[in-house]
Scaffold this active site. Structure first.
Site, mmCIF file in Angstrom:
data_model
loop_
_atom_site.group_PDB
_atom_site.id
_atom_site.type_symbol
_atom_site.label_atom_id
_atom_site.label_comp_id
_atom_site.label_asym_id
_atom_site.label_seq_id
_atom_site.Cartn_x
_atom_site.Cartn_y
_atom_site.Cartn_z
ATOM 1 N N GLU A 120 0.684 -1.317 -0.041
ATOM 2 C CA GLU A 120 -0.180 0.091 0.059
ATOM 3 C C GLU A 120 0.936 1.181 0.116
ATOM 4 O O GLU A 120 2.135 1.493 0.404
ATOM 5 C CB GLU A 120 -0.885 -0.071 1.543
ATOM 6 N N ASP A 124 0.960 10.434 3.539
ATOM 7 C CA ASP A 124 1.993 11.227 4.421
ATOM 8 C C ASP A 124 0.754 12.343 5.066
ATOM 9 O O ASP A 124 0.723 13.260 4.555
ATOM 10 C CB ASP A 124 2.880 12.056 3.719
ATOM 11 N N TYR A 232 -6.995 2.368 5.906
ATOM 12 C CA TYR A 232 -6.349 1.276 5.780
ATOM 13 C C TYR A 232 -6.409 0.128 6.713
ATOM 14 O O TYR A 232 -5.386 -0.845 6.706
ATOM 15 C CB TYR A 232 -4.978 1.735 5.293
ATOM 16 N N LYS A 319 10.423 3.487 3.541
ATOM 17 C CA LYS A 319 10.429 4.861 3.199
ATOM 18 C C LYS A 319 11.124 5.434 2.129
ATOM 19 O O LYS A 319 12.448 4.956 2.071
ATOM 20 C CB LYS A 319 10.752 5.536 4.543
ATOM 21 N N CYS A 413 15.906 48.768 6.718
ATOM 22 C CA CYS A 413 15.352 48.230 5.439
ATOM 23 C C CYS A 413 16.366 48.515 4.371
ATOM 24 O O CYS A 413 17.006 49.420 4.098
ATOM 25 C CB CYS A 413 14.120 49.035 5.036
ATOM 26 N N CYS A 416 15.168 51.053 1.826
ATOM 27 C CA CYS A 416 14.932 52.481 1.991
ATOM 28 C C CYS A 416 15.515 52.968 3.312
ATOM 29 O O CYS A 416 15.784 54.284 3.538
ATOM 30 C CB CYS A 416 13.591 52.841 2.052
ATOM 31 N N CYS A 431 9.435 46.537 7.277
ATOM 32 C CA CYS A 431 9.768 47.923 7.214
ATOM 33 C C CYS A 431 8.563 48.776 7.308
ATOM 34 O O CYS A 431 7.723 48.648 6.356
ATOM 35 C CB CYS A 431 10.354 47.906 5.710
ATOM 36 N N CYS A 437 9.092 53.575 0.878
ATOM 37 C CA CYS A 437 9.984 52.589 0.475
ATOM 38 C C CYS A 437 9.881 52.128 -0.888
ATOM 39 O O CYS A 437 8.767 51.694 -1.575
ATOM 40 C CB CYS A 437 9.842 51.379 1.486
HETATM 41 S S1 IVH Z 1 -1.042 0.677 8.712
HETATM 42 C C1 IVH Z 1 -0.526 -1.173 13.432
HETATM 43 N N1 IVH Z 1 -1.215 1.356 6.336
HETATM 44 O O1 IVH Z 1 2.167 5.641 8.784
HETATM 45 C C2 IVH Z 1 -0.155 -0.162 12.377
HETATM 46 N N2 IVH Z 1 -0.186 2.959 8.083
HETATM 47 O O2 IVH Z 1 4.798 5.439 10.247
HETATM 48 C C3 IVH Z 1 -1.289 0.220 11.185
HETATM 49 N N3 IVH Z 1 0.181 5.103 7.298
HETATM 50 O O3 IVH Z 1 0.966 4.915 12.064
HETATM 51 C C4 IVH Z 1 -0.847 1.244 10.148
HETATM 52 N N4 IVH Z 1 -0.265 5.040 5.148
HETATM 53 O O4 IVH Z 1 -0.287 6.978 10.427
HETATM 54 C C5 IVH Z 1 -0.687 1.783 7.535
HETATM 55 N N5 IVH Z 1 -1.369 2.280 4.019
HETATM 56 C C6 IVH Z 1 -0.937 2.603 5.459
HETATM 57 C C7 IVH Z 1 -0.584 3.764 5.878
HETATM 58 C C8 IVH Z 1 -0.331 3.931 7.266
HETATM 59 C C9 IVH Z 1 0.102 5.923 6.142
HETATM 60 C C10 IVH Z 1 0.902 6.059 8.537
HETATM 61 C C11 IVH Z 1 0.283 5.453 9.803
HETATM 62 C C12 IVH Z 1 1.153 4.742 10.731
HETATM 63 C C13 IVH Z 1 2.338 5.551 10.137
HETATM 64 C C14 IVH Z 1 3.660 4.613 10.331
#
Ligand code: IVH
Length: 674
Positions: A120, A124, A232, A319, A413, A416, A431, A437
Site C-alpha cells: 500500500e 503522508d 487502511y 520509506k 530596510c 529604504c 519595514c 520605500c
Molecule cells: S497501517 C498498526 N497503512 O504511517 C499499524 N499505516 O509510520 C497500522 N500510514 O501510523 C498502520 N499509510 O499513520 C498503515 N497504508 C497505510 C499507511 C499507514 C500511512 C501511517 C500511519 C502509521 C504511520 C507509520
C-alpha cells in the site's frame, strides 16, 4: 408541489434518501458521479420540500441534514480526550531492501507457507481512528500518545468523503477503522498562497497543514481546507474476514474511502517491483506519500505474528528517501515584500535536485535562521519534499569552514534604510515606511495592476520604468498618465501607449471588491476583500466601521481588523481614495438585482459553509427581498445553517425558538412560491 398522500410521501422520502446516499457515494468515494449536479440538486430539493410538508418523517440521518444539523453546536474549543480501545501503534520502518528481506525472513520463521502481502501507499498525513456504531460515525480520534487521543469528531465530519452513515446493511454493529487525514497538493498550494497573501506563515508541508487543520477550533474553517481521508486498517471483535484486503474491500462497499493503489502480491520480489514502480510514479500523485506499507494479508497470520511493544510484527514501512542535496550557502538576501515583510533568501551554489537546478531557498524569518544555526559559507542540505519550494533542512556542521560568517539580520530596510520593526507575536520583521520605500511602492503597483485586482495590461518592467522616470508615486498617478509620457519609455510606440491607456480606462469598471483588494491592505486577501465589500457595500462604510463592526464578520480576526483600521488612519491613503474616486473607479458594490419579494417579511442570519460562498447565499436572500443580519436576536426569522455553523448562533436560535433551516430549505422557501 402537487398534493401527495402521507403513505406515498413516506415511500418517496425513503426512496429519495437511498438514491441520494448512493449518488453521494458515487461522487465522493468512487469519484464517478452518474448524474449531473443539477439532477442531484433537484432530488435533494424534492426531498427537502417533502420533509418540510411532512415533518413527522424528518430524520437526523437524512441527506438534507448531512453535516449541517449533526455538527450544530459541536464547535469545539478544547478537544476532549478519548482512550483508544486498541492502542494506536506505529510501524517499524526501513529505507533499505536488505531490511525488507529480513522482515520477510522473520515472518517465514513463524509462517511456514508462502505469504501474501498487501502493498500500500504510505500516505503522508495525520493518523485518525474512526468508530462506527450501528453504521453511524460515533467518534473520530487522533493518535495522540497512542493510548489517548483528541476527539476531533466535529472537524472530521466536515470531510466530505467520510460518511456519517454507512451504505448497505452487512457492516458489524461496532468497529473501528483507522487511516490517514491528508491534504492533496492543490489544496495545500491554495492554502499556502492564501496564507502568504495575508502575511500568515505558510505551512512547511502538506502533513503539517493536514494536522494543523484537523486541530482547528472552528469546524467551518476546517471545512474550507480541502482535507481528504483514506482508511487502511479495520479493527473490531469477531470481524467476519479472513484477510486484510477483504476487510478493506468491505469498507469500500460501505462507502468508506480506501486507496485504489493497494495490491496483494505473493512474493517479496513483487513487493520490490511495487516499490520500484512507486519510487518514480509517486511524483505524479496529486497527494503526498512518504513510502510504501507492506502487510501480511491473512488475519490469522497477523494474529500469530502479533506485536512488539511499539509496532506490529506483521507490517512494516519502506520509506522513500526525500530528494536532498548538499550545497554551499553563498550569501543571504533580505527581500522586502509588498507589505514590507522582510524575507531572508539563501543564495546557494547551484545544485541539481529532482529534475531542477536549485539556486535559492527561502529561510522564512530570523527564528528559522537561528533554529538552523546557519552561517554564510556553511554546507547545507536542501530538500524537496511534498512542497514545491526547496528548503534548507540542516547544516552539515562537520563541513563548517573556519571562516563561516554568522549572518547579521538587518536592523534597517535594505531598500529604504528605515528601521525595521517586529510586532509582538509575529515571526516577520517589517519595514514600516510603506509610503516611501521604493520596493514597497513598486510592488504595490504590481499588485494593483494584477489580474485578480485591476487587471491592467502592464508588467513589472513597465512599472519599474514609470517609477524610475518619476511618473508614478501613488496609485492614482496611473490614471493621469499621458500618451506623451508613455512614449518616453524604452521601446514604446503609439500602439503600446494606446493599449495601456485603454486598459486603464477599462479598469474603471472593475467591481468594488476587486478595487478594494487592489489597494493592497496588509492581511486583506482576495477572498476577504470580497467578503468585506459584500458586507459593507462601499468604501465609505468600511472606513466608518470600527473594530467591533469589522470583527462581526466571522472571517475577520483582530489582526486583519487592526490592519484595516491602521490603513484608513493614514491620511496618504485617504487622499488616494479621493483621487481614485475622482478618476472614476468603483468604490461601491453594485446592488443585487431584485428577483422577487417572496422573502420580504423575513430576517435571516447565515452561518456555516454552503455549496456556494456565504455572501452568495446572502445575495440570494436579498435578491428575493429578505434582510440579512449578523447575529441571532428575537427579530431573526430564520437561521440558515450550512456545514459546521457557529455553535453560539445555533444555541441562541434554539433558545429563542428561531427556525433553523438548511440551504436547500432556504431555496425551497422561494421555489414554493414560484
Ligand atoms: S497501517 C498498526 N497503512 O504511517 C499499524 N499505516 O509510520 C497500522 N500510514 O501510523 C498502520 N499509510 O499513520 C498503515 N497504508 C497505510 C499507511 C499507514 C500511512 C501511517 C500511519 C502509521 C504511520 C507509520
Amino acid at each position: 408541489m402537487a398534493k401527495i398522500s402521507k403513505t406515498a410521501a413516506k415511500e418517496r422520502i425513503e426512496q429519495l434518501r437511498k438514491e441520494i446516499n448512493g449518488h453521494n457515494y458515487n461522487y465522493y468515494v468512487l469519484n464517478s458521479p452518474v448524474i449531473s449536479d443539477f439532477e442531484f440538486d433537484l432530488m435533494l430539493q424534492e426531498l427537502a420540500s417533502l420533509e418540510k410538508m411532512f415533518p413527522e418523517f424528518a430524520s437526523p440521518d437524512s441527506p438534507t441534514m448531512k453535516v449541517g444539523s449533526d455538527i450544530a453546536g459541536k464547535k469545539t474549543f478544547e478537544f476532549a480526550t478519548r482512550t483508544h480501545r486498541y492502542p494506536m501503534l506505529s510501524l517499524g520502518n526501513t529505507y533499505s531492501r536488505e531490511e525488507l528481506a529480513e522482515f520477510s525472513d522473520r515472518i517465514a520463521k513463524t509462517i511456514p507457507e508462502r505469504c501474501c502481502y498487501s502493498c500500500e501507499l504510505k500516505f503522508d498525513g495525520t493518523a485518525i481512528c474512526l468508530t462506527y456504531r450501528h453504521g453511524r460515525l460515533a467518534y473520530a480520534v487522533t493518535r495522540g500518545d497512542g493510548v489517548k487521543g483528541d476527539d476531533v469528531t466535529a472537524n472530521v465530519m466536515t470531510i466530505k468523503s467520510i460518511p456519517q452513515q454507512l451504505e448497505g446493511n452487512d457492516y458489524p454493529d461496532e468497529f473501528e477503522i483507522r487511516g490517514e487525514i491528508y491534504m492533496p497538493f492543490d489544496a495545500f498550494n491554495r492554502l499556502n498562497a492564501e496564507r502568504e497573501e495575508i502575511d500568515e506563515r505558510p505551512f512547511a508541508n502538506p502533513r503539517n497543514a493536514a494536522s494543523g487543520s484537523l486541530k482547528l477550533q472552528d469546524s467551518s474553517e476546517v471545512a474550507t481546507r480541502g482535507l481528504a481521508c483514506v482508511l487502511y486498517h479495520m479493527l473490531g471483535e469477531d470481524l467476519p474476514f479472513t484477510t486484510h484486503s477483504e476487510a478493506i474491500a468491505a469498507a469500500k462497499s460501505w462507502g468508506l474511502p480506501v486507496s485504489e493503489h493497494s495490491r496483494v502480491v505473493d512474493s517479496i520480489d513483487e513487493v520490490y517491483r511495487y516499490i520500484d514502480y512507486w519510487d518514480t510514479e509517486r511524483r505524479k500523485l496529486p497527494f503526498p506519500i512518504d513510502g510504501i506499507v507492506i502487510k501480511v494479508n491473512r488475519l490469522d497470520w497477523q494474529r500469530r505474528l502479533g506485536y512488539t511493544a511499539k509496532s506490529p510484527r506483521w507490517a512494516t514501512a519502506y520509506k522513500f528517501k526525500p530528494d536532498r542535496a548538499l550545497t554551499k550557502l553563498l550569501s543571504i538576501d533580505y527581500q522586502v515584500g509588498r507589505t514590507g515583510a522582510i524575507t531572508p533568501v539563501a543564495n546557494l551554489d547551484p545544485v541539481p535536485l529532482s529534475g531542477t537546478i536549485v539556486k535559492r531557498a527561502s529561510l522564512h524569518n530570523k527564528d528559522q535562521m537561528d533554529l538552523l544555526d546557519i552561517r554564510v559559507g556553511d554546507f547545507v542540505f536542501v530538500e524537496k519534499g511534498g512542497e514545491i519550494i526547496p528548503k534548507i533542512t540542516e547544516v552539515d556542521l562537520s563541513k563548517r569552514p573556519a571562516d563561516a560568517v554568522v549572518p547579521a539580520f538587518p536592523r534597517f530596510c535594505p531598500d529604504c534604510g528605515a528601521e525595521l520593526v517586529r510586532d509582538e507575536g509575529q515571526a516577520k520583521h517589517y519595514c514600516p515606511n510603506s509610503n516611501n520605500c521604493p520596493v514597497q511602492i513598486k510592488s504595490g503597483f504590481v499588485h494593483f495592476i494584477s489580474r485578480k485586482a485591476m487587471d491592467i495590461l502592464a508588467g513589472d518592467a513597465t512599472i519599474d520604468q514609470l517609477y524610475e522616470k518619476g511618473y508614478i508615486r501613488h496609485l492614482s498617478d496611473l490614471y493621469s498618465l499621458t500618451k506623451e509620457q508613455l512614449l518616453t519609455l524604452d521601446g514604446w510606440k503609439d500602439r503600446s501607449a494606446e493599449n495601456l491607456l485603454a486598459s486603464l480606462e477599462k479598469s474603471k469598471s472593475v467591481p468594488f471588491n476587486r478595487v478594494f483588494y487592489a489597494l493592497g491592505i496588509r492581511h486583506v486577501g482576495e477572498a476577504n476583500a470580497k467578503l468585506l465589500a459584500a458586507h459593507f457595500g462601499s468604501i465609505d462604510a468600511i472606513m466608518a466601521a470600527d473594530r467591533d463592526a469589522l470583527v462581526q464578520i466571522d472571517e475577520v480576526g483582530d489582526i486583519m481588523a487592526d490592519s484595516i483600521i491602521r490603513w484608513f488612519a493614514d491620511p496618504v491613503n485617504l487622499e488616494q481614495i479621493q483621487k481614485l474616486k475622482q478618476a472614476g473607479l468603483k468604490f461601491e458594490q453594485e446592488k443585487t438585482k431584485k428577483v422577487s419579494d417572496t422573502l420580504s417579511d423575513s430576517i435571516f442570519v447565515v452561518s456555516g459553509v454552503f455549496s456556494v460562498s456565504r455572501e452568495e447565499i446572502k445575495q440570494f436572500i436579498e435578491s428575493h427581498g429578505g434582510k440579512t443580519t449578523s447575529s441571532v436576536s428575537g427579530h431573526t426569522t430564520y437561521l440558515v445553517a450550512g456545514e459546521a455553523p457557529g455553535g453560539e448562533k445555533i444555541k441562541k436560535a434554539e433558545k429563542l425558538g428561531t427556525k433553523i433551516i438548511t440551504e436547500e430549505q432556504l431555496r425551497g422557501l422561494v421555489a414554493d412560491q414560484i
